[in-house]
Write a protein that holds these residues in place. Sequence first.
Motif, short mmCIF file in Angstrom:
data_model
loop_
_atom_site.label_atom_id
_atom_site.label_comp_id
_atom_site.label_asym_id
_atom_site.label_seq_id
_atom_site.Cartn_x
_atom_site.Cartn_y
_atom_site.Cartn_z
N LYS A 318 0.81 -1.22 0.00
CA LYS A 318 0.00 0.00 0.00
C LYS A 318 0.84 1.26 0.00
O LYS A 318 0.43 2.29 -0.54
N THR A 319 2.01 1.21 0.64
CA THR A 319 2.85 2.41 0.70
C THR A 319 4.21 2.21 0.04
O THR A 319 5.17 2.93 0.33
N SER A 320 4.31 1.23 -0.84
CA SER A 320 5.56 0.97 -1.54
C SER A 320 5.31 0.88 -3.05
O SER A 320 4.18 0.73 -3.50
N PHE A 321 6.38 0.97 -3.83
CA PHE A 321 6.28 1.14 -5.28
C PHE A 321 6.01 -0.17 -6.03
O PHE A 321 6.81 -0.61 -6.87
N LYS A 366 1.40 8.65 0.46
CA LYS A 366 0.91 7.48 -0.27
C LYS A 366 2.02 6.44 -0.36
O LYS A 366 2.28 5.70 0.57
N LYS A 367 2.70 6.37 -1.51
CA LYS A 367 3.78 5.40 -1.71
C LYS A 367 5.12 6.13 -1.73
O LYS A 367 5.25 7.17 -2.39
N ASN A 532 2.41 2.24 7.43
CA ASN A 532 1.07 1.98 6.91
C ASN A 532 0.09 2.03 8.06
O ASN A 532 0.42 2.50 9.16
#
Length: 591
Positions: A318-321, A366-367, A532
């Motif tokens: 959710k918070t990574s690329f 976000k990410k 997260n």
Amino acid sequence: MSMRKIVIEPITRIEGHLGAVVDVDEATRTPKDAHVFATMFRGFEVFLRTKPPEDAIAITSRICGVCGASHSNASMHAVDMAYGAVPQPLGVLLRNMGFLMTDHLYDHSIILNILGAPDYSSLYVKKLTPMVYQEAQETLSPRRDIHGFTRISDIMDGFVPVAGKIWNLTVRYQRFAKEAGIMIYGKHPHPSTIIPGGIATDLTNPDSLIVGYTFRLNLLTAWVKYVYAIWEDLVWFYEEVVGYRDQGKTYDKPNYVSGGLFDDPEAYSSLSSEPEEFYKGMDEVALKRGIKPGIMINGELVSTSYKEINVSISEDVKTSFYEEWSTLFTDKDPEGTPLLWGKVNPVHHPWNKTTIPSPQPRDFSKKYSWVADVRLVWKDGTITPFEVGPLARLTVTAYQPSDLGPGNGILRVDLPKSGGATDLPESVSYPMTLAWRAPAYSTTMQRLLARAFSMVIHASHGWQSIVKAAELIRSGKVATSRPWKAPSRRTFGVGFTEAPRGTVRHWVVQEGGKIVNYQIHAPTTGNASPKNEYGRAPFEMSLLNSKVTEEVGPSEWQGLDYVRAIRSFDPCIACAVHVRLGSREIYRPLF
């Protein structure tokens, strides 16, 4: 409230590419927000698909140019399980003996004294915290009779890169560990002898191997006594004299995971050649490891089960690329236990996770990182970040009965006489009993001390292993491996071990000798996870709990306390100068 934004990118003297942004209240010197982000994608999990599982042992070692054997060993365990490949007892011992040298005694020496120690050297302490250096000049070292440094300031002088005595001795002694490991692993950092079901070490002259290994272990035993005494004194000084005790704290009540380390040769070699039965037998085998597996949640040891660790690991993006995925290879482990205890969608277990990179601009709301969101899902529905590393594994071990202690939170090691180290004080040649007590929580200084004591444990395990190996060789039991064959059906493997930086976890799904899916968690995968909805991971927590101690105004802050906190987890390879082409800014980090 006036805020100062400290940007450290790259953080040097670590493995890989990492950055940090910390927002600090100038009046209180206290962080109000912090983000840590990884800035590089490599894609090992992508190009492993369709490869033979046995090739993963060699391929994954290339993930790291320092502790490649850690990934090889985790992959080896996963492939052993997926194939039902079971080594002979001597093969298990040789695996252990190579590993404790190439990655642990070698790597810990460098991490502590070459990569981490400059932060406590007179070079930086005099510049950024001169009052601390003055105090160090006036403070006698409690263990000066062991290491020979009269005052704490003498230790700081010894840490100076290139010129310092400790720095130079480290260059010498890390080589002995590397040489001993290469005698078994063929080369370093990428072992050439590790195979499913054993090891391919040349044993045409086993006496030469035993003698050469023992010679180097003898020198390294003196070395670890010396190193531990130095770091005991430095940690004592910073905690008791300087007041640095709670700097870099992660959680008030720790969440730890340890995969365990150093397999018992008889137990591991007795596992079943059927992959599903191999998995079912892993709890009993893992509990006989020299360093124990386990899960600690909110300061309580809730499990010592290898299999429960496996089913509890979740990975989100959710918070990574990365992009979400929907693959489902299995919703339970080979014993029938629901993955993630049925509390979370099983697609988020690493056996099912598919790596789909999604490059995009960094956005802290976000990410913002190439590290995925790794969390622990427990039976009661608890979902939490967790810490791995020397402190985590020693604490988990300290609260279980073992050869190192009765389970009361204290580990104790007897080291034998160790001669031949003519460039070290004579005091370290004598037998010693060294002890370590698990702290209530993880801090910058306690992570350093745990790393130093890990070296003591590894030297002790080396002596136990060399005695057992010599006994097997004298009795003619020189076989190391058993034949293996890839099952035609789909099978699953999970391999846990401990790198110097903490638990390494590999998962493989294979069918007919081809990798269907592969997932890798290095120690930093969880420690550096982005924030997260379930909270912050250890790296960011350690920054939020580090006040600025530099004795200069806010405009001159360099981030000393923040790089100390991060490097106490897993510093490794120095990073180069970072160039930001968009604005033509060039960052040349002080550290």
